[in-house]
Scaffold this motif. Structure first.
Motif, PDB file in Angstrom:
ATOM      1  N   ILE A  37      70.284   3.147  35.793  1.00 37.83           N
ATOM      2  CA  ILE A  37      70.857   2.281  34.747  1.00 37.83           C
ATOM      3  C   ILE A  37      70.475   0.829  34.997  1.00 37.83           C
ATOM      4  CG2 ILE A  37      73.031   1.443  33.778  1.00 37.83           C
ATOM      5  CD1 ILE A  37      74.211   4.164  34.236  1.00 37.83           C
ATOM      6  N   GLY A  38      70.344   0.443  36.247  1.00 36.42           N
ATOM      7  CA  GLY A  38      69.972  -0.929  36.563  1.00 36.42           C
ATOM      8  C   GLY A  38      68.607  -1.284  36.020  1.00 36.42           C
ATOM      9  N   TRP A  39      67.640  -0.296  36.078  1.00 37.12           N
ATOM     10  CA  TRP A  39      66.313  -0.577  35.532  1.00 37.12           C
ATOM     11  C   TRP A  39      66.382  -0.721  34.013  1.00 37.12           C
ATOM     12  CZ3 TRP A  39      61.545   2.033  38.154  1.00 37.12           C
ATOM     13  CH2 TRP A  39      61.589   1.748  39.542  1.00 37.12           C
ATOM     14  N   ARG A  40      67.204   0.115  33.383  1.00 33.45           N
ATOM     15  CA  ARG A  40      67.340   0.015  31.938  1.00 33.45           C
ATOM     16  C   ARG A  40      67.956  -1.327  31.542  1.00 33.45           C
ATOM     17  NH1 ARG A  40      70.329   5.652  30.888  1.00 33.45           N
ATOM     18  NH2 ARG A  40      70.200   5.898  33.147  1.00 33.45           N
ATOM     19  N   ILE A  41      68.938  -1.753  32.272  1.00 36.68           N
ATOM     20  CA  ILE A  41      69.530  -3.064  31.996  1.00 36.68           C
ATOM     21  C   ILE A  41      68.519  -4.171  32.272  1.00 36.68           C
ATOM     22  CG2 ILE A  41      71.353  -4.654  32.714  1.00 36.68           C
ATOM     23  CD1 ILE A  41      73.109  -2.243  33.273  1.00 36.68           C
ATOM     24  N   PHE A  42      67.631  -3.947  33.298  1.00 32.19           N
ATOM     25  CA  PHE A  42      66.627  -4.954  33.611  1.00 32.19           C
ATOM     26  C   PHE A  42      65.631  -5.097  32.465  1.00 32.19           C
ATOM     27  CE2 PHE A  42      62.407  -5.975  35.393  1.00 32.19           C
ATOM     28  CZ  PHE A  42      62.692  -7.236  35.899  1.00 32.19           C
ATOM     29  N   LEU A  43      65.318  -3.961  31.756  1.00 27.59           N
ATOM     30  CA  LEU A  43      64.432  -4.055  30.604  1.00 27.59           C
ATOM     31  C   LEU A  43      65.036  -4.946  29.526  1.00 27.59           C
ATOM     32  CD1 LEU A  43      63.166  -0.354  30.255  1.00 27.59           C
ATOM     33  CD2 LEU A  43      61.869  -2.350  31.061  1.00 27.59           C
ATOM     34  N   ILE A  44      66.375  -4.757  29.310  1.00 25.58           N
ATOM     35  CA  ILE A  44      67.036  -5.597  28.313  1.00 25.58           C
ATOM     36  C   ILE A  44      67.012  -7.057  28.764  1.00 25.58           C
ATOM     37  CG2 ILE A  44      69.224  -6.020  27.146  1.00 25.58           C
ATOM     38  CD1 ILE A  44      69.842  -3.059  27.410  1.00 25.58           C
ATOM     39  N   VAL A  45      67.265  -7.275  30.058  1.00 24.20           N
ATOM     40  CA  VAL A  45      67.263  -8.638  30.579  1.00 24.20           C
ATOM     41  C   VAL A  45      65.881  -9.254  30.462  1.00 24.20           C
ATOM     42  CG1 VAL A  45      67.588 -10.020  32.669  1.00 24.20           C
ATOM     43  CG2 VAL A  45      69.208  -8.198  32.117  1.00 24.20           C
ATOM     44  N   LEU A  46      64.826  -8.455  30.741  1.00 27.21           N
ATOM     45  CA  LEU A  46      63.465  -8.970  30.648  1.00 27.21           C
ATOM     46  C   LEU A  46      63.140  -9.381  29.225  1.00 27.21           C
ATOM     47  CD1 LEU A  46      60.817  -9.514  32.126  1.00 27.21           C
ATOM     48  CD2 LEU A  46      60.136  -7.143  31.629  1.00 27.21           C
ATOM     49  N   LEU A  47      63.586  -8.537  28.262  1.00 24.20           N
ATOM     50  CA  LEU A  47      63.359  -8.878  26.863  1.00 24.20           C
ATOM     51  C   LEU A  47      64.091 -10.179  26.508  1.00 24.20           C
ATOM     52  CD1 LEU A  47      62.210  -8.097  24.083  1.00 24.20           C
ATOM     53  CD2 LEU A  47      64.284  -6.741  23.705  1.00 24.20           C
ATOM     54  N   ASN A  48      65.305 -10.283  26.951  1.00 23.83           N
ATOM     55  CA  ASN A  48      66.068 -11.513  26.681  1.00 23.83           C
ATOM     56  C   ASN A  48      65.445 -12.723  27.369  1.00 23.83           C
ATOM     57  OD1 ASN A  48      67.994 -10.174  25.129  1.00 23.83           O
ATOM     58  ND2 ASN A  48      69.274  -9.699  26.901  1.00 23.83           N
ATOM     59  N   ALA A  49      64.848 -12.494  28.559  1.00 19.52           N
ATOM     60  CA  ALA A  49      64.213 -13.601  29.266  1.00 19.52           C
ATOM     61  C   ALA A  49      63.010 -14.122  28.485  1.00 19.52           C
ATOM     62  CB  ALA A  49      63.797 -13.159  30.663  1.00 19.52           C
ATOM     63  N   CYS A  50      62.246 -13.188  27.891  1.00 16.10           N
ATOM     64  CA  CYS A  50      61.118 -13.647  27.077  1.00 16.10           C
ATOM     65  C   CYS A  50      61.617 -14.490  25.907  1.00 16.10           C
ATOM     66  CB  CYS A  50      60.331 -12.430  26.569  1.00 16.10           C
ATOM     67  SG  CYS A  50      59.503 -11.515  27.895  1.00 16.10           S
ATOM     68  N   GLY A  51      62.696 -13.991  25.270  1.00 13.23           N
ATOM     69  CA  GLY A  51      63.250 -14.777  24.163  1.00 13.23           C
ATOM     70  C   GLY A  51      63.756 -16.133  24.632  1.00 13.23           C
ATOM     71  N   ILE A  52      64.383 -16.138  25.814  1.00  8.50           N
ATOM     72  CA  ILE A  52      64.898 -17.411  26.345  1.00  8.50           C
ATOM     73  C   ILE A  52      63.751 -18.365  26.647  1.00  8.50           C
ATOM     74  CG2 ILE A  52      66.074 -18.439  28.325  1.00  8.50           C
ATOM     75  CD1 ILE A  52      67.869 -15.971  28.387  1.00  8.50           C
ATOM     76  N   LEU A  53      62.584 -17.804  27.135  1.00  9.78           N
ATOM     77  CA  LEU A  53      61.430 -18.662  27.421  1.00  9.78           C
ATOM     78  C   LEU A  53      60.918 -19.320  26.152  1.00  9.78           C
ATOM     79  CD1 LEU A  53      59.366 -19.697  29.451  1.00  9.78           C
ATOM     80  CD2 LEU A  53      58.015 -17.616  29.055  1.00  9.78           C
ATOM     81  N   VAL A  54      60.841 -18.512  25.084  1.00  9.91           N
ATOM     82  CA  VAL A  54      60.393 -19.075  23.813  1.00  9.91           C
ATOM     83  C   VAL A  54      61.370 -20.155  23.349  1.00  9.91           C
ATOM     84  CG1 VAL A  54      59.924 -18.540  21.396  1.00  9.91           C
ATOM     85  CG2 VAL A  54      59.147 -16.981  23.185  1.00  9.91           C
ATOM     86  N   PHE A  55      62.679 -19.828  23.456  1.00 10.78           N
ATOM     87  CA  PHE A  55      63.688 -20.824  23.066  1.00 10.78           C
ATOM     88  C   PHE A  55      63.582 -22.078  23.927  1.00 10.78           C
ATOM     89  CE2 PHE A  55      65.961 -17.483  20.749  1.00 10.78           C
ATOM     90  CZ  PHE A  55      66.383 -18.183  19.644  1.00 10.78           C
ATOM     91  N   GLY A  56      63.258 -21.910  25.208  1.00  9.28           N
ATOM     92  CA  GLY A  56      63.117 -23.061  26.089  1.00  9.28           C
ATOM     93  C   GLY A  56      62.003 -23.979  25.652  1.00  9.28           C
ATOM     94  N   LEU A  57      60.857 -23.359  25.265  1.00  9.20           N
ATOM     95  CA  LEU A  57      59.749 -24.190  24.788  1.00  9.20           C
ATOM     96  C   LEU A  57      60.143 -24.955  23.533  1.00  9.20           C
ATOM     97  CD1 LEU A  57      56.777 -21.684  25.361  1.00  9.20           C
ATOM     98  CD2 LEU A  57      57.360 -23.714  26.721  1.00  9.20           C
ATOM     99  N   LEU A  58      60.868 -24.244  22.632  1.00  7.41           N
ATOM    100  CA  LEU A  58      61.309 -24.911  21.409  1.00  7.41           C
ATOM    101  C   LEU A  58      62.275 -26.058  21.718  1.00  7.41           C
ATOM    102  CD1 LEU A  58      61.851 -21.851  19.024  1.00  7.41           C
ATOM    103  CD2 LEU A  58      59.982 -23.504  18.955  1.00  7.41           C
ATOM    104  N   ILE A  59      63.179 -25.772  22.675  1.00  7.91           N
ATOM    105  CA  ILE A  59      64.163 -26.807  23.038  1.00  7.91           C
ATOM    106  C   ILE A  59      63.466 -28.012  23.652  1.00  7.91           C
ATOM    107  CG2 ILE A  59      66.067 -27.304  24.641  1.00  7.91           C
ATOM    108  CD1 ILE A  59      67.026 -24.437  24.183  1.00  7.91           C
ATOM    109  N   TRP A  60      62.466 -27.757  24.504  1.00  2.71           N
ATOM    110  CA  TRP A  60      61.767 -28.885  25.156  1.00  2.71           C
ATOM    111  C   TRP A  60      61.078 -29.761  24.135  1.00  2.71           C
ATOM    112  CZ3 TRP A  60      56.396 -29.791  25.447  1.00  2.71           C
ATOM    113  CH2 TRP A  60      56.050 -30.875  26.284  1.00  2.71           C
ATOM    114  N   ARG A  61      60.408 -29.090  23.173  1.00  3.37           N
ATOM    115  CA  ARG A  61      59.686 -29.858  22.149  1.00  3.37           C
ATOM    116  C   ARG A  61      60.684 -30.610  21.246  1.00  3.37           C
ATOM    117  NH1 ARG A  61      54.692 -29.787  19.559  1.00  3.37           N
ATOM    118  NH2 ARG A  61      54.674 -31.628  18.194  1.00  3.37           N
ATOM    119  N   GLY A  62      61.757 -29.923  20.834  1.00  7.91           N
ATOM    120  CA  GLY A  62      62.732 -30.565  19.948  1.00  7.91           C
ATOM    121  C   GLY A  62      63.518 -31.673  20.644  1.00  7.91           C
TER     122      GLY A  62
END
Length: 823
Positions: A37-62
């Protein structure tokens, strides 16, 4: 008794487990469940991390765009706040300056200096990037400097005002006051011709000082006008006084008064001119510059508000652009994340739901249901295997419950055979849940009546006792040693000792009660209490007898006083009676000679000499009798009334001893009294007389052997605010046992010979409690006895009821210690 079914046996059947094959699963589910279950949760976390990275770039530029716009907006707003502060501070400085020149104080001046330094520092240290705003701000700073320079000029004017008032006006006024005093002293009386003009001039001078002081403090034009009028009056009266002056000193003083009045007017005019100048400066330099500053600040505020609106528009546009980018990327990322999370969560939620169904079946007693997923390699598979173990444990615990119920039946059997009455009462309603056989015996309940009284309070003889016990149980949880009267079924009452403890009975909160029959013990206590009351009654009778003895002793003392009065008064009265009878016979013989006409001149002279001698003897003896009666009367009044008053210690003691002297005539003893004269006591002469009388009678009765000659002595002297009295005799003295018990009530060595044993006991109580002093006994066999009494000159005030008990001897005196009273 135990409720029905409380001791019954419950059987349990252990099922035989049969496993059924698990249903088929999809390929996605099998793939996911092969992963922890930890690996499955890690997949969700990894997906969220990618989204957070994109949001971070947007936040930095804005944030860069927003920060630039916000910096410009903050700088413009800072300029606006600076202008508001400058405007506010300038207004405060204007108010403080007006306040200072109306009433100058060092505190206000210090506040003005502090605020002007802060305002100039703020204007000169502020850095402005925009040239036009910097130019306007420099203009405001220049106006502020002119505003503060005007304050310095006003301070100089204020200094001139103070100089004109203190150095010129007050000096001239002081000289004029001295000159008026000289003129006044040179005028002989108020009938002089100069007197009206002088009075008017001096009154105008006083009014001038008052009005000028008022003008100096309040700047009121009315005060200035009144002062000028009074000065004019002074100037008009001076020539009149010069014409009416009678003495050279008056004319000289008036000649010096003229220039002083002129100096006073010049000082007043200078003071008025300085105040006018100060008013003009306040209007021009302070109020005018403050108005110019306000106008400059308004112009600069208008320009800054335009800049602020433009900066606000740029900031809002940057913020809107950043929000739009965030919204687009957020919606896209949220769709992907939700879909992926749902697919992974389904591989967790469905097995957990099946596992929850298996656990509910176990709780409901369905032990035949197979636990699914025990073969999976993820954490849920581990949980399924744990549930399988739990099912086995539940079956084992059920067997243990059967054994526990059997144990409970054995314990209840012990309770039934206990020799102590035991009952169990519910904690929520007060219902009796259980009662053993001994309880039924104590309360007279048969098998058919055990259920009649179902509430525990129905067995109490008084309902209030049940309420108090219930409150104590609710408050403290347990009760120990509670004794209360109970009632049996037949109506008989008995005493019960109760113990209460909280327990759990059949899964509910309850209280267990232990009941002990203590009726026999309480009966013994009642008998003991009756014996105690009888003893107290005997003690009360003993106190009544003691009071009667004290009253008898007082009556005996009064009887002795009466006998002494009769004996002392008898001698002068007897002599007076003899002289009077002799004079009567001589008068009868003189009358007979006068009637017969044979009266000779020598016989008349002899009769007159005899009559004069008889009259002298009558006056002397009757005066002696009157003095004795008055002395005995005062002693008797003091003895029968315990009123407090002032009395001379020597005179009072001698009066008391005079009433006691007749008792010495029957003995071979002597008495000496040496008390320092002039000691006036504020105390109780009656109780003091009783002390002297009791000590005197005690010495006569106990100090001397039969036929022995002895001496009784009383000495008194003042020691600061106290008096020391020493009552001593040279008799047989006391041994240690007699000294130790001397002040105890009813102790006497002359039992059966007239002694009651209360004399010294009353002395001790009166000295210690009534007179506020102390008494010490010093004696030895063959060396006599000495009582040392120390009394305060002013007796402390005590409780009246207690003092009455002391006078009657009803207050017990403590037993004196040998080391404190015997040397």
């Amino acid at each position: 008794m135990a409720p029905p079914g409380a001791f019954g046996d419950d059987a349990i059947t252990v099922p035989i487990r049969t496993r059924r094959p698990p249903p088929s699963e999809s390929a996605w589910t099998r793939t996911m469940r092969a992963m922890p279950i930890g690996w499955r949760i890690f997949l969700i976390v990894l997906l969220n991390a990618c989204g957070i990275l994109v949001f971070g770039l947007l936040i930095w530029r804005g944030s860069a765009d927003i920060t630039s716009s916000w910096t410009d907006l903050s700088r413009i707003r800072a300029y606006d706040r600076l202008l508001v502060e400058v405007d506010t501070e300038s207004g405060r400085l204007q108010s403080l300056i007006h306040r200072y020149f109306n009433r100058p104080t060092p505190e206000v001046l210090a506040e003005i200096v502090r605020r002007q330094d802060e305002l100039l520092s703020r204007l000169t240290t502020t850095r402005v990037a925009e040239p036009d705003i910097a130019q306007e701000l420099a203009s405001v700073a220049e106006i502020t400097k002119r505003f503060l320079a005007g304050f310095d000029a006003l301070r100089e004017v204020n200094g001139r005002i103070r100089t004109a008032y203190e150095d010129e006006f007050l000096k001239a006024a002081t000289d004029m006051a001295g000159l008026y005093a000289i003129i006044d002293s040179a005028t002989d009386n108020n009938k002089s011709l100069i007197w009206p003009a002088l009075g008017k001039s001096r009154e105008s001078f006083s009014q001038t000082l008052v009005e000028v002081n008022a003008y100096y403090l309040s700047h009121a034009p009315e005060s200035l006008k009144a002062a000028r009028e009074h000065l004019a009056t002074i100037e008009r009266t001076i020539p009149v006084m010069v014409d009416l002056s009678e003495a050279t000193l008056q004319r000289q003083a008036l000649a010096r008064l003229v220039p002083r009045a002129t100096s006073l007017r010049l000082a007043l005019e200078k003071l008025a001119a300085s105040f006018d100048q100060q008013t003009r400066f306040l209007g021009a330099a302070i109020d005018g510059n403050q108005g110019a500053m306000a106008a400059a600040i308004d112009r600069l505020s208008t320009r800054i508000r335009g800049r602020e609106a433009a900066a606000q528009g740029q900031f809002d546009a940057a913020l809107l652009s950043v929000n739009q980018r965030f919204l687009i990327v957020g919606i896209l990322f949220l769709g992907i994340s939700v879909l992926m999370s749902w697919a992974i969560a389904r591989t967790i939620r469905q097995p957990l739901k099946e596992l929850g169904g298996s656990m509910r079946a176990i709780v409901e007693g369905d032990y035949e249901r197979i636990v699914r997923g025990v073969g999976a390699r993820d954490e849920i598979g581990d949980m399924a295997r744990s549930v399988e173990v739990f099912r086995d444990n539940v079956i084992a615990r059920r067997r243990a419950e059967l054994e526990r119920e059997a144990q409970e039946r054995r314990w209840r059997g012990i309770l039934e055979t206990s020799p102590i009455g035991i009952s169990i009462v519910s904690a929520d309603g007060g219902h009796r849940l259980y009662a053993n056989h001994k309880f039924e015996t104590l309360f007279g309940l048969g098998e058919e009546r055990s259920g009649i009284r179902r509430y525990f309070h129905e067995n109490f003889a008084a309902a209030s006792d049940a309420v108090r016990l219930s409150d104590a149980v609710q408050r403290y949880g347990l009760v120990s040693g509670w004794e209360v009267r109970m009632r049996r079924a037949g109506g008989q009452t008995w005493w019960c000792l109760m113990e209460v403890r909280p327990i759990e009975f059949d899964g509910r909160p309850a209280h267990i009660f232990w009941h002990y029959d203590v009726t026999d013990r309480r009966r013994a206590e009642d008998d003991l209490r009756a014996a105690k009351e009888a003893a107290e009654a005997a003690l009360a009778e003993l106190r009544d007898a003691q009071e009667s003895l004290v009253e008898a002793e007082k009556l005996a003392a009064i009887g002795g006083l009466v006998a002494g009065v009769a004996h002392e008064v008898n001698n002068p009265v007897g002599i007076s009676l003899t002289v009077a009878s002799t004079l009567e016979r001589r008068c009868e013989a003189f009358e007979a000679e006068l009637e017969s006409g044979q009266l000779r001149r020598s016989r008349l002279t002899e009769f007159l000499v005899g009559a004069k001698e008889a009259a002298s003897q009558l006056v002397a003896n009757l005066s002696r009798a009157g003095e004795l009666v008055q002395s005995f009367k005062q002693v008797a009044v003091d003895r029968t009334h315990a009123d407090r008053r002032s009395f001379d210690l020597k005179d009072s003691t001698e009066q008391i001893l005079a009433s006691l002297k007749p008792t010495l005539k029957k003995t071979r003893h002597g008495m000496t009294c040496e008390i320092e004269p002039g000691i006036v006591m504020d105390s109780y002469p009656g109780p003091y007389g009783q002390v002297v009388t009791n000590l005197f009678m005690n010495a006569l009765m106990h100090a001397f052997a039969d036929g022995q000659e002895g001496q009784i002595r009383i000495d008194g002297r003042r020691r600061g605010d106290q008096v020391e009295l020493i009552f001593s005799d040279d008799g047989v003295g006391m041994d240690e046992e007699a000294q130790r018990r001397a002040f105890e009530p009813f102790f006497t060595t002359k039992r059966g010979k007239g002694g009651t044993g209360l004399g010294l006991h009353i002395v001790y109580n009166i000295v210690h409690h009534r007179l506020g002093g102390r008494i010490v006994l010093d004696s030895a066999p063959g060396r006599g006895t000495t009582f040392r009494i120390t009394l305060p000159i002013v007796t402390p005030v005590g409780d009246e009821e207690e003092l009455q008990m002391i006078d009657t001897g009803l207050v017990a005196a403590p037993r004196p210690r040998l080391d404190a009273h015997v040397r």
